[in-house]
Design a protein around this motif. Structure first.
Motif, mmCIF file in Angstrom:
data_model
loop_
_atom_site.group_PDB
_atom_site.id
_atom_site.type_symbol
_atom_site.label_atom_id
_atom_site.label_comp_id
_atom_site.label_asym_id
_atom_site.label_seq_id
_atom_site.Cartn_x
_atom_site.Cartn_y
_atom_site.Cartn_z
ATOM 1 N N ILE A 67 0.862 -1.175 0.000
ATOM 2 C CA ILE A 67 0.000 0.000 0.000
ATOM 3 C C ILE A 67 0.900 1.227 0.000
ATOM 4 N N GLU A 68 0.494 2.247 -0.746
ATOM 5 C CA GLU A 68 1.249 3.499 -0.777
ATOM 6 C C GLU A 68 0.393 4.581 -0.139
ATOM 7 N N ILE A 69 0.971 5.256 0.859
ATOM 8 C CA ILE A 69 0.276 6.318 1.581
ATOM 9 C C ILE A 69 1.235 7.485 1.744
ATOM 10 N N GLU A 70 0.841 8.647 1.253
ATOM 11 C CA GLU A 70 1.654 9.860 1.351
ATOM 12 C C GLU A 70 3.085 9.623 0.862
ATOM 13 N N ASN A 71 3.202 9.045 -0.314
ATOM 14 C CA ASN A 71 4.487 8.772 -0.974
ATOM 15 C C ASN A 71 5.387 7.798 -0.224
ATOM 16 N N MET A 72 4.822 7.080 0.732
ATOM 17 C CA MET A 72 5.552 6.005 1.412
ATOM 18 C C MET A 72 4.919 4.680 1.007
ATOM 19 N N VAL A 73 5.749 3.691 0.718
ATOM 20 C CA VAL A 73 5.253 2.379 0.328
ATOM 21 C C VAL A 73 5.512 1.407 1.478
ATOM 22 N N TYR A 74 4.455 0.671 1.848
ATOM 23 C CA TYR A 74 4.535 -0.303 2.927
ATOM 24 C C TYR A 74 4.283 -1.692 2.339
ATOM 25 N N PHE A 75 5.128 -2.660 2.704
ATOM 26 C CA PHE A 75 5.025 -4.028 2.200
ATOM 27 C C PHE A 75 4.828 -5.007 3.360
ATOM 28 N N SER A 76 4.228 -6.130 3.041
ATOM 29 C CA SER A 76 4.194 -7.244 3.993
ATOM 30 C C SER A 76 4.114 -8.537 3.197
ATOM 31 N N LYS A 77 4.495 -9.622 3.852
ATOM 32 C CA LYS A 77 4.353 -10.932 3.216
ATOM 33 C C LYS A 77 4.218 -11.994 4.288
ATOM 34 N N SER A 78 3.453 -13.012 3.937
ATOM 35 C CA SER A 78 3.245 -14.140 4.832
ATOM 36 C C SER A 78 2.745 -15.305 3.993
#
Length: 137
Positions: free
Chosen positions: A43-54
């Motif tokens: 997800i990208e919020i305010e030009n920051m990208v957050y990742f997760s995996k499982s």
């Protein structure tokens, strides 16, 4: 009813989702890509990208939520509701279903919700609050 996810050509699924960003409701896009047996979310919020995996969707959402909570951002979906949690079988089979739990009551099929739907009557909380509810519930 329209499918939650929209497929892109590279097999990435996209969903519009609402978030609570420092007390302000905003729209965002959640990206899901399954690579072999791994669920990747972005997800990208305010030009920051957050990742997760499982290895399952719910745990990948939890990992993403942990990162977002550090910035006071919450996903507005049932996966973020304090008393929503999947059974082991629901997690194992990689689906998007979970139980809406009630204190002292056995969950039934009528308590099953989709983790990406959002019931605004339910209380959004932190991953820690959700885990604590599961322990005492």
């Amino acid at each position: 009813m329209e499918s939650f996810w929209k497929k892109e050509e590279n097999s990435t699924e996209i969903q519009n989702i609402r978030i609570l960003n420092n007390e302000k409701v905003e729209k965002s896009k959640l990206f899901l890509l399954e690579i072999e047996d791994e669920i990747n979310l972005k997800i990208e919020i305010e030009n920051m990208v957050y990742f997760s995996k499982s290895d399952n969707i719910f745990d990948s959402v939890v990992e993403l939520r942990k990162k977002l909570e550090l910035k006071n951002i919450y996903l507005l979906c049932n996966a973020s509701v304090i008393n929503v949690y999947p059974s082991g079988m629901q997690k194992e089979f990689g689906g998007t279903k979970a139980y809406k739990l009630q204190m002292g009551k056995q969950a039934t099929l009528s308590d099953v919700v989709d983790i990406f739907d959002y019931d605004s009557e339910l209380k959004i909380g932190s991953v820690k609050e959700q885990e604590e509810f599961l322990k005492v519930g």
